[in-house]
Design a protein around this motif. Structure first.
Motif, PDB file in Angstrom:
ATOM      1  N   GLY A 168     -15.224 -22.161 -54.152  1.00  0.00           N
ATOM      2  CA  GLY A 168     -16.179 -21.466 -55.005  1.00  0.00           C
ATOM      3  C   GLY A 168     -17.504 -21.207 -54.321  1.00  0.00           C
ATOM      4  O   GLY A 168     -18.226 -20.266 -54.675  1.00  0.00           O
ATOM      5  N   ARG A 169     -17.848 -22.037 -53.325  1.00  0.00           N
ATOM      6  CA  ARG A 169     -19.081 -21.815 -52.570  1.00  0.00           C
ATOM      7  C   ARG A 169     -18.862 -20.840 -51.418  1.00  0.00           C
ATOM      8  O   ARG A 169     -19.823 -20.313 -50.854  1.00  0.00           O
ATOM      9  N   ILE A 170     -17.598 -20.609 -51.047  1.00  0.00           N
ATOM     10  CA  ILE A 170     -17.290 -19.736 -49.919  1.00  0.00           C
ATOM     11  C   ILE A 170     -17.016 -18.306 -50.368  1.00  0.00           C
ATOM     12  O   ILE A 170     -17.450 -17.344 -49.729  1.00  0.00           O
ATOM     13  N   LYS A 171     -16.287 -18.142 -51.463  1.00  0.00           N
ATOM     14  CA  LYS A 171     -15.899 -16.804 -51.923  1.00  0.00           C
ATOM     15  C   LYS A 171     -17.124 -16.052 -52.430  1.00  0.00           C
ATOM     16  O   LYS A 171     -17.843 -16.521 -53.318  1.00  0.00           O
ATOM     17  N   GLN A 172     -17.365 -14.875 -51.876  1.00  0.00           N
ATOM     18  CA  GLN A 172     -18.557 -14.108 -52.205  1.00  0.00           C
ATOM     19  C   GLN A 172     -18.530 -13.623 -53.659  1.00  0.00           C
ATOM     20  O   GLN A 172     -17.501 -13.223 -54.181  1.00  0.00           O
ATOM     21  N   GLY A 173     -19.688 -13.690 -54.300  1.00  0.00           N
ATOM     22  CA  GLY A 173     -19.849 -13.095 -55.616  1.00  0.00           C
ATOM     23  C   GLY A 173     -19.475 -13.971 -56.781  1.00  0.00           C
ATOM     24  O   GLY A 173     -19.623 -13.551 -57.933  1.00  0.00           O
ATOM     25  N   VAL A 174     -18.988 -15.212 -56.529  1.00  0.00           N
ATOM     26  CA  VAL A 174     -18.651 -16.097 -57.646  1.00  0.00           C
ATOM     27  C   VAL A 174     -19.794 -17.091 -57.860  1.00  0.00           C
ATOM     28  O   VAL A 174     -20.684 -17.241 -57.011  1.00  0.00           O
ATOM     29  N   GLY A 175     -19.767 -17.792 -59.010  1.00  0.00           N
ATOM     30  CA  GLY A 175     -20.895 -18.611 -59.440  1.00  0.00           C
ATOM     31  C   GLY A 175     -21.447 -19.584 -58.419  1.00  0.00           C
ATOM     32  O   GLY A 175     -22.644 -19.523 -58.075  1.00  0.00           O
ATOM     33  N   PRO A 176     -20.645 -20.538 -57.904  1.00  0.00           N
ATOM     34  CA  PRO A 176     -21.184 -21.508 -56.948  1.00  0.00           C
ATOM     35  C   PRO A 176     -21.746 -20.865 -55.680  1.00  0.00           C
ATOM     36  O   PRO A 176     -22.761 -21.312 -55.151  1.00  0.00           O
ATOM     37  N   ASN A 177     -21.104 -19.791 -55.211  1.00  0.00           N
ATOM     38  CA  ASN A 177     -21.599 -19.111 -54.009  1.00  0.00           C
ATOM     39  C   ASN A 177     -22.959 -18.483 -54.282  1.00  0.00           C
ATOM     40  O   ASN A 177     -23.868 -18.554 -53.436  1.00  0.00           O
ATOM     41  N   LEU A 178     -23.124 -17.883 -55.451  1.00  0.00           N
ATOM     42  CA  LEU A 178     -24.398 -17.261 -55.784  1.00  0.00           C
ATOM     43  C   LEU A 178     -25.487 -18.307 -56.034  1.00  0.00           C
ATOM     44  O   LEU A 178     -26.658 -18.089 -55.725  1.00  0.00           O
ATOM     45  N   ALA A 179     -25.082 -19.459 -56.580  1.00  0.00           N
ATOM     46  CA  ALA A 179     -26.066 -20.472 -56.959  1.00  0.00           C
ATOM     47  C   ALA A 179     -26.550 -21.293 -55.777  1.00  0.00           C
ATOM     48  O   ALA A 179     -27.766 -21.493 -55.604  1.00  0.00           O
ATOM     49  N   ILE A 180     -25.630 -21.792 -54.943  1.00  0.00           N
ATOM     50  CA  ILE A 180     -26.045 -22.699 -53.858  1.00  0.00           C
ATOM     51  C   ILE A 180     -25.543 -22.282 -52.482  1.00  0.00           C
ATOM     52  O   ILE A 180     -25.916 -22.910 -51.491  1.00  0.00           O
ATOM     53  N   GLY A 181     -24.714 -21.246 -52.396  1.00  0.00           N
ATOM     54  CA  GLY A 181     -24.305 -20.735 -51.103  1.00  0.00           C
ATOM     55  C   GLY A 181     -23.205 -21.550 -50.439  1.00  0.00           C
ATOM     56  O   GLY A 181     -22.746 -22.569 -50.960  1.00  0.00           O
ATOM     57  N   SER A 182     -22.800 -21.102 -49.258  1.00  0.00           N
ATOM     58  CA  SER A 182     -21.716 -21.733 -48.512  1.00  0.00           C
ATOM     59  C   SER A 182     -22.166 -23.063 -47.926  1.00  0.00           C
ATOM     60  O   SER A 182     -23.339 -23.231 -47.577  1.00  0.00           O
ATOM     61  N   PRO A 183     -21.250 -24.038 -47.808  1.00  0.00           N
ATOM     62  CA  PRO A 183     -21.618 -25.313 -47.176  1.00  0.00           C
ATOM     63  C   PRO A 183     -22.058 -25.146 -45.724  1.00  0.00           C
ATOM     64  O   PRO A 183     -22.902 -25.905 -45.241  1.00  0.00           O
ATOM     65  N   LEU A 184     -21.494 -24.164 -45.024  1.00  0.00           N
ATOM     66  CA  LEU A 184     -21.828 -23.912 -43.626  1.00  0.00           C
ATOM     67  C   LEU A 184     -22.627 -22.619 -43.511  1.00  0.00           C
ATOM     68  O   LEU A 184     -22.445 -21.699 -44.307  1.00  0.00           O
ATOM     69  N   GLN A 185     -23.493 -22.554 -42.513  1.00  0.00           N
ATOM     70  CA  GLN A 185     -24.223 -21.331 -42.185  1.00  0.00           C
ATOM     71  C   GLN A 185     -24.001 -21.022 -40.711  1.00  0.00           C
ATOM     72  O   GLN A 185     -23.848 -21.930 -39.880  1.00  0.00           O
ATOM     73  N   ALA A 186     -24.006 -19.731 -40.380  1.00  0.00           N
ATOM     74  CA  ALA A 186     -23.681 -19.299 -39.024  1.00  0.00           C
ATOM     75  C   ALA A 186     -24.735 -19.749 -38.024  1.00  0.00           C
ATOM     76  O   ALA A 186     -25.908 -19.953 -38.354  1.00  0.00           O
ATOM     77  N   ASN A 187     -24.273 -19.917 -36.785  1.00  0.00           N
ATOM     78  CA  ASN A 187     -25.142 -20.197 -35.636  1.00  0.00           C
ATOM     79  C   ASN A 187     -25.918 -21.500 -35.775  1.00  0.00           C
ATOM     80  O   ASN A 187     -27.087 -21.592 -35.401  1.00  0.00           O
ATOM     81  N   GLN A 188     -25.267 -22.504 -36.325  1.00  0.00           N
ATOM     82  CA  GLN A 188     -25.840 -23.835 -36.437  1.00  0.00           C
ATOM     83  C   GLN A 188     -24.832 -24.864 -35.953  1.00  0.00           C
ATOM     84  O   GLN A 188     -23.678 -24.540 -35.663  1.00  0.00           O
ATOM     85  N   THR A 189     -25.279 -26.116 -35.854  1.00  0.00           N
ATOM     86  CA  THR A 189     -24.405 -27.220 -35.466  1.00  0.00           C
ATOM     87  C   THR A 189     -24.294 -28.194 -36.620  1.00  0.00           C
ATOM     88  O   THR A 189     -25.303 -28.573 -37.226  1.00  0.00           O
ATOM     89  N   PHE A 190     -23.067 -28.572 -36.935  1.00  0.00           N
ATOM     90  CA  PHE A 190     -22.801 -29.530 -38.009  1.00  0.00           C
ATOM     91  C   PHE A 190     -21.991 -30.696 -37.437  1.00  0.00           C
ATOM     92  O   PHE A 190     -21.408 -30.599 -36.354  1.00  0.00           O
TER      93      PHE A 190
END
Length: 344
Positions: free
Chosen positions: A181-203
């Motif tokens: 729900g945080r990954i799929k674009q346009g659904v509630g969790p994605n719009l509210a808090i975004g993806s767990p990962l962001q590009a060009n970073q280290t986790f």
């Protein structure tokens, strides 16, 4: 913590010097990952190299000081048990430490590897896999497994909590499922808090010490796996971008982007003209699946059979990207057969 990469080096000239303090013996601990060694030192070492005793060439080492006074060394390749290695470093004078990984250290519980460990992962990665040395006890993932950012801050609710942990039947492989729900674009969790990962970073994925295997033995040292991220992968899978290569007895299918390892093992097969039935891959690593076909595999033409269940790490399939809107997905029910003869 500051980690700095120590370049490959040859210490022949230094080893010939009389200034070396030979066989120093600080405390040493072995991590669960066979690439990891912990050394207790008062000062941050410099110019660290590691090599087989008597060899000329050293392997790369990443050096990370820890707050508890230990220095973590991560070697370029796994260290073999029962083999002597020498660590060369400076702490005011040049020193040599001989270490040997006890074969008994291999018997305890711990993490063997994380899937896709040699690739940058897209920010919309859907799942990863942790492979353990021994069957693990259930009911511990929430407490002991976490995702952290580059500042070592834990990222809460990164993985989907289904109430049931996703273990393989033998309980040695754990599926870490990022919240769809945080990954799929346009659904509630994605719009509210975004993806767990962001590009060009280290986790970092952390498995804390104390997690127990099925017999109650705890992991002695925390396991940490760093990975980099790239831009999102939102297109359908395109087998036209793959290549097939031979190396010795092995045939390897190389992908153009990170593939879901377990899906690739289940969904891909080769058909050789002189062999009845389908040949299933033996393993997946380093961005490819591999078949060990022996010498008979040389000079053959292959058809690649791709099941419609195949997914990349972002959940895209042969027919639909993961972000396809509900009701708009194309049917994808038949096995796709691709001739790989021109790609050998």
């Amino acid at each position: 913590m500051l980690a700095r990469s120590v370049l490959l080096a040859v210490f022949i000239a230094v080893m010939g010097s009389a200034s070396i303090a030979d066989e120093v013996a600080p405390a040493v601990q072995w991590g669960d990952d066979p690439r990891d060694v912990l050394v207790q030192l008062t000062d941050m070492p410099e110019d660290v190299t590691l090599r087989l005793v008597g060899a000329d060439h050293a392997m790369g080492v990443d050096v990370t000081p820890r707050e508890d006074g230990w220095v973590a060394l991560r070697t370029q390749w796994p260290l073999l048990s029962g083999v002597a290695y020498e660590v060369l470093y400076h702490d005011g004078q040049t020193r040599r430490l001989v270490i040997e990984r006890d074969a008994q250290a291999e018997l305890g519980p711990g993490v063997v590897r994380v899937s896709n460990q040699n690739e940058a992962l897209p920010e919309n990665t859907l799942r990863l896999y942790l492979h353990f040395k021994t069957p693990m006890a259930r009911g511990q993932v929430q407490e002991f497994v976490s995702l952290r950012d580059s500042e070592n801050r834990e990222l809460p609710h990164a993985f989907l909590n289904l109430g049931v942990e996703l273990w393989s039947r033998d309980q040695t492989r754990l599926t870490l499922l990022f919240d769809p729900g945080r990954i799929k674009q346009g659904v509630g969790p994605n719009l509210a808090i975004g993806s767990p990962l962001q590009a060009n970073q280290t986790f970092t994925i952390v498995v804390a010490e104390g997690m127990e295997d099925a017999t109650g033995r705890p992991i002695k040292f925390a396991f940490r796996h760093d990975f980099d991220t790239a831009e999102a992968q939102r297109q359908v899978i395109d087998p036209g971008q793959w290549s097939l290569t031979h190396r010795g007895d092995w045939v390897s299918l190389v992908f153009d982007g990170p593939m879901d390892e377990q899906s690739a093992l289940r969904s891909l097969a080769l058909k050789r003209a002189d062999t009845p039935g389908l040949l299933l891959p033996d393993k997946v690593e380093a961005g490819a699946v591999h078949w060990n076909l022996g010498e008979a595999g040389q000079g053959q033409a292959y058809d690649l059979h791709i099941a419609p269940t195949l997914e990349d790490v972002a959940g895209n399939t042969l027919c639909n990207p993961f972000d396809t809107e509900f009701g708009a997905a194309r049917a994808c029910d038949e096995v796709v057969v691709v001739s790989m003869e021109s790609r050998l």
